[in-house]
Design a protein around this motif. Sequence first.
Motif, PDB file in Angstrom:
ATOM      1  N   ASN A 233     -50.174 -57.180  20.078  1.00 20.10           N
ATOM      2  CA  ASN A 233     -50.352 -55.794  19.642  1.00 20.10           C
ATOM      3  C   ASN A 233     -51.541 -55.141  20.341  1.00 20.10           C
ATOM      4  OD1 ASN A 233     -52.472 -57.106  18.214  1.00 20.10           O
ATOM      5  ND2 ASN A 233     -52.417 -55.499  16.641  1.00 20.10           N
ATOM      6  N   GLY A 234     -52.088 -55.807  21.346  1.00 17.84           N
ATOM      7  CA  GLY A 234     -53.218 -55.235  22.072  1.00 17.84           C
ATOM      8  C   GLY A 234     -53.959 -56.286  22.854  1.00 17.84           C
ATOM      9  N   TYR A 235     -55.256 -56.031  23.088  1.00 20.26           N
ATOM     10  CA  TYR A 235     -56.035 -56.936  23.921  1.00 20.26           C
ATOM     11  C   TYR A 235     -57.423 -57.178  23.324  1.00 20.26           C
ATOM     12  CZ  TYR A 235     -52.339 -56.180  27.275  1.00 20.26           C
ATOM     13  OH  TYR A 235     -51.104 -56.128  27.867  1.00 20.26           O
ATOM     14  N   LEU A 236     -57.780 -58.462  23.256  1.00 17.12           N
ATOM     15  CA  LEU A 236     -59.138 -58.885  22.915  1.00 17.12           C
ATOM     16  C   LEU A 236     -59.904 -59.091  24.214  1.00 17.12           C
ATOM     17  CD1 LEU A 236     -58.470 -61.463  20.051  1.00 17.12           C
ATOM     18  CD2 LEU A 236     -59.760 -59.326  19.831  1.00 17.12           C
ATOM     19  N   ILE A 237     -61.035 -58.423  24.327  1.00 14.04           N
ATOM     20  CA  ILE A 237     -61.792 -58.420  25.576  1.00 14.04           C
ATOM     21  C   ILE A 237     -62.996 -59.349  25.454  1.00 14.04           C
ATOM     22  CG2 ILE A 237     -62.995 -56.946  27.238  1.00 14.04           C
ATOM     23  CD1 ILE A 237     -61.679 -54.561  25.681  1.00 14.04           C
ATOM     24  N   PRO A 238     -63.271 -60.183  26.427  1.00 15.74           N
ATOM     25  CA  PRO A 238     -64.491 -61.000  26.401  1.00 15.74           C
ATOM     26  C   PRO A 238     -65.719 -60.094  26.315  1.00 15.74           C
ATOM     27  CG  PRO A 238     -63.041 -61.710  28.161  1.00 15.74           C
ATOM     28  CD  PRO A 238     -62.474 -60.421  27.641  1.00 15.74           C
TER      29      PRO A 238
ATOM     30  N   ASP B  87     -73.970 -54.327  29.697  1.00 10.53           N
ATOM     31  CA  ASP B  87     -73.264 -53.104  29.325  1.00 10.53           C
ATOM     32  C   ASP B  87     -72.213 -52.705  30.351  1.00 10.53           C
ATOM     33  OD1 ASP B  87     -75.175 -53.284  27.394  1.00 10.53           O
ATOM     34  OD2 ASP B  87     -75.904 -51.220  27.592  1.00 10.53           O
ATOM     35  N   GLU B  88     -72.561 -52.722  31.617  1.00 11.74           N
ATOM     36  CA  GLU B  88     -71.641 -52.242  32.643  1.00 11.74           C
ATOM     37  C   GLU B  88     -70.391 -53.108  32.720  1.00 11.74           C
ATOM     38  OE1 GLU B  88     -71.945 -49.336  34.136  1.00 11.74           O
ATOM     39  OE2 GLU B  88     -73.743 -49.104  32.903  1.00 11.74           O
ATOM     40  N   ILE B  89     -70.571 -54.422  32.580  1.00 12.91           N
ATOM     41  CA  ILE B  89     -69.410 -55.322  32.601  1.00 12.91           C
ATOM     42  C   ILE B  89     -68.524 -55.048  31.389  1.00 12.91           C
ATOM     43  CG2 ILE B  89     -68.671 -57.725  32.425  1.00 12.91           C
ATOM     44  CD1 ILE B  89     -71.165 -58.508  34.003  1.00 12.91           C
ATOM     45  N   ASN B  90     -69.132 -54.874  30.217  1.00  9.86           N
ATOM     46  CA  ASN B  90     -68.369 -54.608  29.002  1.00  9.86           C
ATOM     47  C   ASN B  90     -67.597 -53.295  29.095  1.00  9.86           C
ATOM     48  OD1 ASN B  90     -69.270 -56.981  27.714  1.00  9.86           O
ATOM     49  ND2 ASN B  90     -71.143 -55.975  27.018  1.00  9.86           N
TER      50      ASN B  90
END
Length: 503
Positions: free
Chosen positions: A435-440, A446-449
């Motif tokens: 139903n979506g995506y969990l992001i590391p 901050d910039e990577i996130n």
Amino acid sequence: MTIYNFNKGIGWASSGVEYAQAYRSNIFKKNKQIAKFIFTDMFQENLQPMAQNIGFEDDEIIWLYQSFTDVRISPTTFSVKDLEKEITFTIKEKKTSTNSVTYISEENGIRLTAYLDKVATDKVYKTELLVNGKLIQRDYYTYVKTFSEYFKPVDNSARLFQRRFFNVNGSVAYEELLNGKDSLFLFENRIISSKRVLLEEFIKNLQLTAQDILIIDRSTDQGPEIIKCKGPAKVGSIVHAEHYNATLTTPEKILWNNFYEYSFTNVESFDFYVTATEKQKNILAQQFNDYKKADPLVEAIPVGSLDRLRKKAGRKKNGLITASRLAGEKHIDWLIKAVVEAKKTVQDLTLDIYGRGTEESKLRQLISELEADSYITLKGQHKLDDVYKQYATYISASTSEGFGLTLMEAVGSGLGMVGFDVPYGNQTFIEDDKNGYLIPYIKNEDEINIKELSNAIVKIQEKEMGNGGLAQVQKASYEIAEPFLTTQIRKKWLALEKEVCHD
């Protein structure tokens, strides 16, 4: 049997704790479980409209300070005309603005300003009396005058030194003398030496029995008093957020979240604990066993529930929604930057941001600086029950959600979900690639996130636009939402009451 729920404050932009209480209130009413919600902070504004705003009813609310009077919780009905009847000085000038009315005396340098209620805008909730430019007195109103504050000039500022709380007939119920951080409370037949002792007296006045339950939502500055005076009543603690610091925890020692430290270190005094998710329940139960050699009752009961699943065929194409307090820890600025980047790929992408908070002006400025005003909008505070289903995707950049009421509401409306892979809400409501995506999530990067958020936004839009993709995403979200229907949560609270009170 009554369930007493202890909190401290409430506001127009309340936190998840207050919204969790409002959901719980709804469950208790449906179950016909009698419940009261106690607020122990001092309020310089009528708390009734703020409580009503998130779903509380007047007879559910108890305010510590008002409980020692015969004034009931009520909307603000004291009018400007009522006030004008009480003014004793001759009015030379009257100035009216959107939020206030000011009366200026012919003599003696008297200036009285009446502040108007945010809901009933012709009603007065507070007045300020100035004499020769110095604040002397504030009066507070609901349907009668509830209390007054008295000031004296000290070092070119107004110092509060006394409060008087009134009964309905205008008589003084008691007085509070302020001296530094604590207070002395003067009643007709006794003196109470501090706010903590005042709270103890309040709890004793409840005349608790073994069939009563005390639920502590916030234990800071009141947990010990509740435990001390609970008598035969049962006491439980609600865990609203991450309950420990994983980084500073070792096999020999655990660092509890300071908001829960009292409740956890005094585990022998508590009858039960409630977490919002199964995962947190299992972790906390294991930690009690490992670090406290204790095996208390720990139950997982979601802090919110869904009366029904909300469905809609047509949704805003490539429309994103997020909803939260506009606070730094929610990282709404990351979402804004991520959407700006993702729009380079998904050209008709939009983001609507619901909520209010201290970061609002900062976020508005950021949207303007990024020239994103045409597709990123701050929508303010709204009741969102039937709003979510207008959108296809919910996105969150919060790095800590003990539960996430808005996440639950979003899956209950069939939205696709994007958020960081952090405990506990995202991991409960987002099934990666279903139903979506969990992001590391990488701390202090901050910039990577932001880049990961942007990539996930693009990815889910492409997934939803694919053949049958949106329908599959919606189906997965509705399946995740099923266990959170009100009918299921009602059963959990009834079972907990039975287990706690009927050993």
